[in-house]
Motif scaffolding. Structure first.
Motif, mmCIF file in Angstrom:
data_model
loop_
_atom_site.group_PDB
_atom_site.id
_atom_site.type_symbol
_atom_site.label_atom_id
_atom_site.label_comp_id
_atom_site.label_asym_id
_atom_site.label_seq_id
_atom_site.Cartn_x
_atom_site.Cartn_y
_atom_site.Cartn_z
ATOM 1 N N ASP A 161 11.492 -2.906 -3.676
ATOM 2 C CA ASP A 161 12.627 -2.763 -2.770
ATOM 3 C C ASP A 161 13.413 -4.069 -2.687
ATOM 4 O O ASP A 161 13.222 -4.867 -1.768
ATOM 5 C CB ASP A 161 12.140 -2.356 -1.376
ATOM 6 N N ARG A 192 6.413 0.965 3.994
ATOM 7 C CA ARG A 192 7.347 0.809 2.878
ATOM 8 C C ARG A 192 6.860 -0.340 2.008
ATOM 9 O O ARG A 192 6.884 -1.509 2.427
ATOM 10 C CB ARG A 192 8.748 0.508 3.409
ATOM 11 N N ARG A 268 7.956 5.427 1.145
ATOM 12 C CA ARG A 268 8.299 6.070 -0.117
ATOM 13 C C ARG A 268 7.057 6.162 -0.993
ATOM 14 O O ARG A 268 6.183 5.297 -0.919
ATOM 15 C CB ARG A 268 9.378 5.272 -0.875
#
Length: 271
Positions: A161, A192, A268
């Motif tokens: 990310d 995350r 995710r």
């Protein structure tokens, strides 16, 4: 006359810089508690990490740091001699290990500080070997240490990310000499992942590799009630605290945990 005018320019620039800091930090500096207490393995990097966190707060103008090596401050109850408690802080940073000495009331106050009061928590390296007999802490931080199969090695890292604060400083894939933890009681459904190891470049035949999903998270962020939680396994090696990319990662992580910047931390699945 020219000297006087130059003085006015310098003063104006200084005022602008201070105003910029105030605007960024929501009207003033935040207050961060840096706790460096270890009841298990003693990490040589703890002292330098604490000093670096304090310096980064000063240089960025975003926070003041209180450094402690005991857990007395982890309470909402009034303390003697005008000592600070959790009510005086906006975020807590742990570079800790083992079962620290806290009463049930302190534990409740600490979790409430994050979950209910909406404050921040930043866990560094061995923070996931802390309170391994306290399930609620494990739920808050996002997982527990389960060996470091490759020891301190040239770790192949993938940034998942790059939009999270502090991640843009890193290449999309890089190598860093550090000790990376394997995690248990960790699930991508609850956090995350920001960085992970590249399993294609690991010795997965190592006898201490327990994860069959080849998912070895390096850094993550999550919400915990109203609060914000960041964790990274990076920071075992003393010299890494002098790296600009490591410093920026933790600076921006603290900034996010303090609520000074927003970003999506929706969990995710593994790419």
């Amino acid at each position: 006359m020219r000297i006087a005018r130059w003085g006015l320019v310098v003063a104006a620039l200084g005022a602008f810089a201070v105003a910029g800091i105030a605007e960024t930090s929501g009207g003033g500096k935040k207050h961060v508690l840096m706790l460096g207490e270890e009841k298990g393995y003693r990490h040589e990097a703890v002292s330098h990490a604490m000093a670096t966190i304090e310096r980064l707060g000063h240089e960025s103008g975003l926070w003041d740091t209180t450094i402690r090596t005991d857990t007395e401050v982890l309470t909402k109850q009034k303390l003697e001699y005008n000592a600070k408690n959790l009510n005086d802080f906006d975020a807590v940073v742990f570079y800790t290990s083992g079962s620290l000495e806290m009463t049930p009331a302190q534990k409740a106050d600490f979790l409430s500080f994050i979950h209910d009061d909406g404050k921040g928590f930043i866990g560094i390296h061995s923070a996931t070997i802390t309170f391994t007999d306290w399930p609620e802490y494990g739920e808050m931080i996002g997982g527990y240490f389960d060996e470091h199969p490759w020891g301190t090695f040239d770790a192949p890292v993938i940034v998942e990310d790059p939009k999270f604060p502090g991640m843009a400083k890193w290449p999309s894939a890089f190598v860093i000499h550090d000790e990376i933890y394997q995690m248990r009681q960790y699930s991508r459904d609850k956090l995350r992942v920001l960085m992970r190891l590249d399993p294609a470049k690991l010795d997965l035949a190592n006898k201490n590799v327990h994860r069959t999903d080849r998912d070895f998270a390096v850094s993550w962020a999550k919400n915990y009630g109203k609060g914000r939680v960041f964790y990274s396994t990076l920071g075992h090696v003393v010299e890494n605290w002098d790296r600009p990319d490591v410093q920026q990662m933790y600076t921006e992580a603290i900034r996010w945990a303090l609520g000074l910047v927003d970003t999506d931390v929706t969990p995710r699945p593994l790419p």
